[in-house]
Scaffold this motif. Structure first.
Motif, PDB file in Angstrom:
ATOM      1  N   HIS A 112       0.824  -1.210   0.000  1.00 45.40           N
ATOM      2  CA  HIS A 112       0.000   0.000   0.000  1.00 45.40           C
ATOM      3  C   HIS A 112       0.864   1.269   0.000  1.00 45.40           C
ATOM      4  O   HIS A 112       0.624   2.169  -0.818  1.00 45.40           O
TER       5      HIS A 112
ATOM      6  N   ALA B 280      -1.710  -1.037  -6.019  1.00 42.36           N
ATOM      7  CA  ALA B 280      -3.025  -0.984  -5.379  1.00 42.36           C
ATOM      8  C   ALA B 280      -3.849  -2.217  -5.725  1.00 42.36           C
ATOM      9  O   ALA B 280      -4.536  -2.788  -4.860  1.00 42.36           O
TER      10      ALA B 280
ATOM     11  N   VAL C  22      -2.886  -5.181  -3.533  1.00 41.20           N
ATOM     12  CA  VAL C  22      -3.423  -5.162  -2.173  1.00 41.20           C
ATOM     13  C   VAL C  22      -4.916  -5.469  -2.187  1.00 41.20           C
ATOM     14  O   VAL C  22      -5.417  -6.264  -1.386  1.00 41.20           O
TER      15      VAL C  22
ATOM     16  N   HIS D 131      -7.628  -2.828   5.901  1.00 39.30           N
ATOM     17  CA  HIS D 131      -6.549  -2.859   4.916  1.00 39.30           C
ATOM     18  C   HIS D 131      -7.114  -2.701   3.505  1.00 39.30           C
ATOM     19  O   HIS D 131      -6.556  -1.989   2.671  1.00 39.30           O
TER      20      HIS D 131
ATOM     21  N   ALA E 186      -6.589   0.416   0.708  1.00 37.05           N
ATOM     22  CA  ALA E 186      -6.101   0.173  -0.647  1.00 37.05           C
ATOM     23  C   ALA E 186      -7.089   0.673  -1.687  1.00 37.05           C
ATOM     24  O   ALA E 186      -6.699   1.235  -2.723  1.00 37.05           O
TER      25      ALA E 186
ATOM     26  N   THR F  72      -6.730   4.434  -2.111  1.00 40.34           N
ATOM     27  CA  THR F  72      -5.590   4.799  -2.954  1.00 40.34           C
ATOM     28  C   THR F  72      -5.888   4.501  -4.416  1.00 40.34           C
ATOM     29  O   THR F  72      -5.554   5.292  -5.310  1.00 40.34           O
TER      30      THR F  72
END
Length: 506
Positions: A279, A298, A301, A309, A313, A316
């Motif tokens: 990340h 990205a 993840v 989590h 991700a 982003t």
């Protein structure tokens, strides 16, 4: 043999203990038929727990051997011990850990073994952290801490409080998490508890970075790097990952990139546990304008993460899609992130998500909605102590200014104040309602976003892609991506046709 594992724990000599266990268990000259099955099962189980504590590439085989022996002996205490071993290894993939730990907890409660129960609850809390689920992590860690405190077991109390700090961070309680970790580090130093210290320092660096104290985050990350050297590459990788996050928060993209590369070189030896660096690598690539790499990191993840989590991700990836001129993808990811945060009460990243949603709303004409969402995000930041990373400030400031210009100062301030009055849950619900209420055409001039219209306007003025990129502070590749979407939406194939269409709508 059965009494040595706690000795290594209390003296912080975990690596030495694990080496001893492995040497004995791997000794081909050892005649296992002369070793009592219960003693061998305890050794196998304790070695597995040490493996898990050190985050070494642990095999489940030994732990399951211990479990098979314990079940054959019909020894509930030994079964609980072996189940703890299986659960500790499996906790790095929380879905697998659940059945082992649940059975172990039941046995420990029946036996009235508070010491064993507090250990198991630590692993249950850690498994929940791995899954990005702060609520069950808090419940398990608090019970484990209280049990450990009641029997005077400061070691397991510290481990449970480490999980509490992580859960508080995920929930967005940065002030509480920072205080928890600060107190825990002081106690670990006084008790010479090297492993808890090494676990705390990288997390403290992350928390301080999100809290805006980038100098302290840098110091914690460097202390973590220094401490991790003797534990191996994975721990060094985690420490460098923390440094990368601290540098991103401070806006030093190149330093973040260097730290991220150092982290990846070390942590990739554990691909099953490399999520901690993927990340930050996506954020580094985005900050450097390498959108292909940012999207790739990205995507990696998103394909494996869960809970908090996953929400981080997705946020982003939404940012990457916005810069790439893919609003539909950005909207899907942002709202999926919002839904994930709401479902798990993992609110740490909610301000970032709301700001993404606000920008998307503004691009489709929802200016007052955008102002409310910006106000809600800022109020949540003020209450939680969370700051925006400096690498995102320029885009944020430009988006807020555009919304203010479009609505007028008075309407903007009123909508912003309405957003500020919303709680986290209310802000999430408001954003989710807005998605259903907004109607976006998929083709035609009305489907173009403000950014796409800026690109078209500059193109119609005769500017080349490179010059458009300079004017809009983006890369030429991003300009071409916007144009590709514009051609598709308008059914055009050339710059000349696009310039003519722009003239008709001028």
């Amino acid at each position: 043999m059965p009494h040595l594992q706690p000795l290594w724990h209390t003296r912080g000599r975990h690596a030495e203990g694990l080496a001893w266990f492995n040497a004995v268990l791997a000794d081909e000259n050892t005649n296992h038929s002369e070793v009592a099955p219960a003693v061998r099962a305890r050794a196998l189980a304790d070695a597995a727990v040490l493996d898990a504590l050190l985050a070494h590439p642990a095999s489940m085989d030994q732990a399951q051997q211990a479990l098979a022996i314990a079940r054959e002996l019909d020894d509930p205490a030994l079964v609980a011990r072996a189940l703890t071993a299986c659960g500790s290894i499996a906790s790095y993939g929380a879905a697998v850990a659940g059945p082992y730990l649940a059975e172990a907890i039941g046995l420990a409660r029946e036996l009235g073994d508070g010491w064993r129960l507090s250990q198991i609850l630590f692993w249950q809390a850690f498994a929940a952290i791995t899954a990005g689920e702060p609520i069950p992590a808090l419940a398990a860690a608090e019970e484990g801490r209280d049990l450990a405190d009641a029997i005077g077991d400061r070691l397991d109390s510290r481990r449970c409080r480490w999980c509490l700090g992580l859960a508080q961070w995920m929930q967005g309680d940065l002030v509480g998490a920072a205080a928890q970790l600060r107190e825990l580090l002081a106690e670990a130093d006084a008790a010479h508890d090297a492993l808890v210290r090494r676990r705390c320092l990288p997390i403290q660096a992350h928390v301080l970075a999100y809290h805006g104290d980038t100098s302290a985050a840098w110091a914690a990350a460097n202390a973590a790097i220094e401490d991790a050297a003797e534990l191996g590459e994975y721990w060094e990788g985690r420490a460098y990952a923390a440094l990368a996050v601290a540098m991103l928060a401070a806006g030093d993209v190149e330093a973040a990139a260097d730290a991220g590369e150092a982290a990846w070189q070390r942590i990739r030896v554990r691909p099953d546990m490399a999520e901690v660096i993927r990340h930050p690598m996506a954020e580094v690539a985005l900050a450097r304008g390498d959108l292909a790499a940012a999207r790739r990191w990205a995507d990696d993840v998103v394909s494996t993460a869960a809970g908090w989590h996953l929400a981080s991700a997705l946020t982003t990836r939404a940012r990457v899609a916005i810069v790439q001129g893919e609003p539909e993808q950005a909207e899907r990811d942002a709202y999926d992130a919002l839904a994930g945060a709401a479902a798990t009460a993992a609110y740490q990243g909610v301000p970032d998500i709301l700001e993404c949603v606000a920008g998307l709303a503004a691009d489709t004409g929802g200016q007052r909605e955008a102002a409310r969402l910006f106000g809600a995000a800022e109020a949540i930041r003020q209450r939680s102590g969370a700051v925006r990373f400096k690498i995102y400030n320029a885009a944020y400031n430009a988006s807020v200014a555009a919304v203010r210009d479009a609505t007028g100062p008075q309407d903007f301030d009123g909508a912003w104040s309405e957003g500020e009055a919303l709680s986290v849950d209310e802000a999430i619900a408001y954003a989710q309602r807005g998605r259903g209420e907004r109607k976006r055409p998929t083709s035609g001039w009305a489907s173009l976003t403000p950014t796409e219209r800026d690109v078209v306007r500059l193109l119609s003025e005769g500017l080349a892609n490179k010059d458009i990129a300079t004017r809009l502070f983006v890369s030429p590749r991003t300009v071409q991506s916007h144009l590709t979407h514009v051609y598709t939406k308008l059914g055009l194939t050339s710059r000349v046709q696009l310039a003519q269409e722009a003239a008709r709508h001028a």
